[in-house]
Design a protein around this motif. Structure first.
Motif, short mmCIF file in Angstrom:
data_model
loop_
_atom_site.label_atom_id
_atom_site.label_comp_id
_atom_site.label_asym_id
_atom_site.label_seq_id
_atom_site.Cartn_x
_atom_site.Cartn_y
_atom_site.Cartn_z
N GLY A 88 -24.37 -10.51 18.81
CA GLY A 88 -24.14 -10.09 20.18
C GLY A 88 -24.45 -11.12 21.25
N GLU A 89 -24.78 -12.37 20.87
CA GLU A 89 -25.11 -13.39 21.86
C GLU A 89 -24.00 -14.43 21.92
OE1 GLU A 89 -28.96 -15.08 21.39
OE2 GLU A 89 -29.96 -13.16 21.71
N PRO A 90 -23.69 -14.93 23.13
CA PRO A 90 -22.68 -15.99 23.24
C PRO A 90 -23.07 -17.20 22.38
CG PRO A 90 -23.19 -15.10 25.40
CD PRO A 90 -24.19 -14.51 24.43
N ILE A 91 -22.08 -17.87 21.83
CA ILE A 91 -22.29 -19.02 20.95
C ILE A 91 -21.83 -20.28 21.67
CG2 ILE A 91 -21.68 -20.05 18.73
CD1 ILE A 91 -21.06 -17.11 17.82
N ARG A 92 -22.71 -21.28 21.71
CA ARG A 92 -22.38 -22.55 22.37
C ARG A 92 -21.62 -23.47 21.41
NH1 ARG A 92 -27.95 -22.26 23.33
NH2 ARG A 92 -28.12 -24.13 22.08
N ASP A 93 -20.90 -24.43 21.97
CA ASP A 93 -20.11 -25.37 21.18
C ASP A 93 -20.93 -26.05 20.08
OD1 ASP A 93 -17.62 -25.05 22.43
OD2 ASP A 93 -18.15 -26.45 24.02
N ASN A 94 -22.15 -26.47 20.42
CA ASN A 94 -22.93 -27.23 19.44
C ASN A 94 -23.79 -26.34 18.53
OD1 ASN A 94 -24.80 -26.47 21.32
ND2 ASN A 94 -25.70 -28.49 21.61
N ASP A 95 -23.61 -25.01 18.58
CA ASP A 95 -24.35 -24.10 17.70
C ASP A 95 -23.77 -24.07 16.28
OD1 ASP A 95 -26.15 -23.35 19.65
OD2 ASP A 95 -25.13 -21.48 20.14
N THR A 96 -22.52 -24.50 16.13
CA THR A 96 -21.88 -24.47 14.81
C THR A 96 -21.30 -25.83 14.49
OG1 THR A 96 -19.72 -23.79 15.67
CG2 THR A 96 -21.26 -22.03 15.05
N ARG A 97 -20.98 -26.01 13.22
CA ARG A 97 -20.34 -27.24 12.77
C ARG A 97 -19.56 -26.93 11.49
NH1 ARG A 97 -24.96 -31.07 10.15
NH2 ARG A 97 -25.25 -29.89 8.25
N PRO A 98 -18.71 -27.86 11.06
CA PRO A 98 -18.03 -27.63 9.78
C PRO A 98 -19.06 -27.52 8.66
CG PRO A 98 -17.01 -29.45 10.98
CD PRO A 98 -18.27 -29.09 11.72
N PRO A 99 -18.76 -26.80 7.60
CA PRO A 99 -19.72 -26.66 6.50
C PRO A 99 -20.05 -28.01 5.86
CG PRO A 99 -17.88 -25.14 6.22
CD PRO A 99 -17.54 -26.04 7.36
N VAL A 100 -21.31 -28.19 5.50
CA VAL A 100 -21.76 -29.41 4.84
C VAL A 100 -21.24 -29.39 3.40
CG1 VAL A 100 -23.79 -30.67 4.02
CG2 VAL A 100 -23.79 -29.66 6.30
N LEU A 101 -20.51 -30.43 3.02
CA LEU A 101 -19.96 -30.54 1.67
C LEU A 101 -20.78 -31.50 0.80
CD1 LEU A 101 -16.13 -30.67 2.45
CD2 LEU A 101 -17.50 -28.71 1.74
N VAL A 102 -21.50 -32.40 1.48
CA VAL A 102 -22.37 -33.35 0.79
C VAL A 102 -23.74 -33.26 1.43
CG1 VAL A 102 -22.82 -35.80 0.33
CG2 VAL A 102 -20.48 -34.93 0.22
N THR A 103 -24.77 -32.99 0.62
CA THR A 103 -26.13 -32.91 1.15
C THR A 103 -26.91 -34.19 0.84
OG1 THR A 103 -26.89 -31.80 -0.85
CG2 THR A 103 -26.25 -30.40 1.00
N ARG A 104 -27.85 -34.48 1.68
CA ARG A 104 -28.70 -35.66 1.53
C ARG A 104 -29.35 -35.65 0.14
NH1 ARG A 104 -34.24 -36.93 3.08
NH2 ARG A 104 -34.31 -39.14 3.61
N ASN A 105 -29.38 -36.82 -0.48
CA ASN A 105 -29.97 -37.04 -1.81
C ASN A 105 -29.18 -36.42 -2.96
OD1 ASN A 105 -32.11 -38.71 -1.03
ND2 ASN A 105 -33.37 -36.95 -0.51
N SER A 106 -28.01 -35.87 -2.69
CA SER A 106 -27.22 -35.31 -3.79
C SER A 106 -26.38 -36.40 -4.45
CB SER A 106 -26.30 -34.19 -3.28
OG SER A 106 -25.32 -34.72 -2.41
N SER A 107 -26.02 -36.17 -5.71
CA SER A 107 -25.12 -37.09 -6.42
C SER A 107 -23.71 -36.87 -5.91
CB SER A 107 -25.16 -36.81 -7.92
OG SER A 107 -26.42 -37.11 -8.44
N VAL A 108 -23.01 -37.96 -5.70
CA VAL A 108 -21.63 -37.89 -5.23
C VAL A 108 -20.75 -38.79 -6.08
CG1 VAL A 108 -22.19 -37.33 -2.83
CG2 VAL A 108 -21.96 -39.71 -3.50
N MET A 109 -19.48 -38.47 -6.13
CA MET A 109 -18.51 -39.36 -6.74
C MET A 109 -17.90 -40.18 -5.62
SD MET A 109 -15.19 -38.73 -9.10
CE MET A 109 -16.25 -38.25 -10.44
#
Length: 167
Positions: A88-109
């Motif tokens: 029920g509260e207004p959401i500001r532009d910087n309150d959200t972001r695209p979902p994180v697909l790579v997390t810090r310290n994770s293995s990546v290809m």
């Protein structure tokens, strides 16, 4: 009476019929423009993806809405909160972001793309990243830190441009 410049009005309400038995009450006040904003139906935590069914609309005074408040529900769908968002509260532009697909310290290809060849290597992400973000990654074979673009879950791409030859 109504003054459209100030938004002030005066009115007399009559109830209970006409004549001497009618109850009359004078009221006055001020009108305000309102705007409909997308808000969340329930709490949403970081990592949760906002879906269309998570959104409802709230009518709020236009003069109480800051410029950075999201007014288009399409800008929220598919994003994830940076912090826990309350319903029920207004959401500001910087309150959200695209979902994180790579997390810090994770293995990546790591995928290296060149015009006629594609190479892959294992790496470790130095920072979090969403689709399209450029993040730093350590190549586990060479131990070098490179910049790569996140293009999927635990996958980053390095694009090598054409080489110039010198005479």
């Amino acid at each position: 009476s109504y003054d459209s410049v100030s938004g002030r009005f005066n009115a007399t309400l009559a109830a209970g019929g006409e004549g001497p038995h009618a109850q009359r009450v004078s009221i006055s006040g001020r009108t305000f423009r309102t705007i409909s904003l997308p808000v969340l139906r329930g709490s949403v935590s970081p990592g949760d993806v906002i879906r269309r069914q998570d959104i409802e609309w709230l009518s709020i005074r236009e003069d109480r809405v800051s410029r950075d408040v999201v007014t288009d529900a399409n800008r929220l769908v598919g994003t994830t909160p940076r912090v826990r968002l309350r319903p029920g509260e207004p959401i500001r532009d910087n309150d959200t972001r695209p979902p994180v697909l790579v997390t810090r310290n994770s293995s990546v290809m790591i995928v290296l793309q060149m015009p006629n060849m594609t190479l892959t290597a294992q790496g470790r992400a130095i920072e979090d990243g969403a689709k399209g973000d450029v993040i730093r990654v350590t190549n586990l074979q060479s131990k070098k830190v490179i910049e790569a673009t996140v293009n999927g879950p635990d996958m980053v791409t390095v694009i090598v441009g054409p080489r110039l030859s010198l005479n």
